[in-house]
Design a protein around this motif. Sequence first.
Motif, PDB file in Angstrom:
ATOM      1  N   PRO A   1       0.848  -1.191   0.000  1.00 17.89           N
ATOM      2  CA  PRO A   1       0.000   0.000   0.000  1.00 17.89           C
ATOM      3  C   PRO A   1       0.889   1.250   0.000  1.00 17.89           C
ATOM      4  O   PRO A   1       1.706   1.432   0.905  1.00 17.89           O
ATOM      5  CB  PRO A   1      -0.796  -0.118   1.305  1.00 17.89           C
ATOM      6  CG  PRO A   1      -0.724  -1.571   1.663  1.00 17.89           C
ATOM      7  CD  PRO A   1       0.613  -2.043   1.164  1.00 17.89           C
TER       8      PRO A   1
ATOM      9  N   LEU B   1      -2.038   3.933   3.375  1.00 23.30           N
ATOM     10  CA  LEU B   1      -2.491   2.677   3.958  1.00 23.30           C
ATOM     11  C   LEU B   1      -3.978   2.754   4.274  1.00 23.30           C
ATOM     12  O   LEU B   1      -4.748   1.838   3.946  1.00 23.30           O
ATOM     13  CB  LEU B   1      -1.690   2.345   5.219  1.00 23.30           C
ATOM     14  CG  LEU B   1      -2.073   1.054   5.937  1.00 23.30           C
ATOM     15  CD1 LEU B   1      -1.739  -0.165   5.081  1.00 23.30           C
ATOM     16  CD2 LEU B   1      -1.379   0.981   7.291  1.00 23.30           C
TER      17      LEU B   1
ATOM     18  N   THR C   1      -6.625   0.566   2.038  1.00 26.17           N
ATOM     19  CA  THR C   1      -7.050  -0.661   2.726  1.00 26.17           C
ATOM     20  C   THR C   1      -8.068  -0.438   3.826  1.00 26.17           C
ATOM     21  O   THR C   1      -8.636  -1.399   4.338  1.00 26.17           O
ATOM     22  CB  THR C   1      -5.843  -1.380   3.364  1.00 26.17           C
ATOM     23  OG1 THR C   1      -5.348  -0.583   4.442  1.00 26.17           O
ATOM     24  CG2 THR C   1      -4.753  -1.655   2.343  1.00 26.17           C
TER      25      THR C   1
END
Length: 157
Positions: free
Chosen positions: A41, A59, A63
């Motif tokens: 990521p 991140l 996600t």
Amino acid sequence: MAAVSAGILLYRLVTSGIEVLLVHPGGPFWPKKNESAWSIPKGLVDPREDHLDAAKRELLEETGIKLRSDPQWLGSYKQPGSKTVDVWVAKADGSENPDLSVSTMLELEWPPRSGQRAFFPEVDRAEWSNLEDAARALHKGQVAISTDLRSKLSDSE
């Protein structure tokens, strides 16, 4: 000036060894590509943005995971082309389950030269992978990241 991205490689220790969280790019070009298609990521660092803050933001954007542990610097990795990726690693605490419904959407002309615009998720999959599988799955410019993680964890034992 060359572009700089920042990312965080989450890892966890399981009975079979080390697993890392990888993301698969969304969009029309990637659905059937797996080998050398995955990434950590990561994303571009905004001007005047702290690189670690950018890594945490990416991140979360890719996600849905809000980092709870303190990341450790791993290194800078030159990518094919001219981009550099600054990478930190963080040990997962067990609560990190990707929620891809939060993934940023990309807009592009699709089909090409049609004049039509379509939206695609920036990330369409996220999976935990052992380091051997990660080495095959990662973009070529990111394979060294998984190798360096293994070395870093071996050195800290």
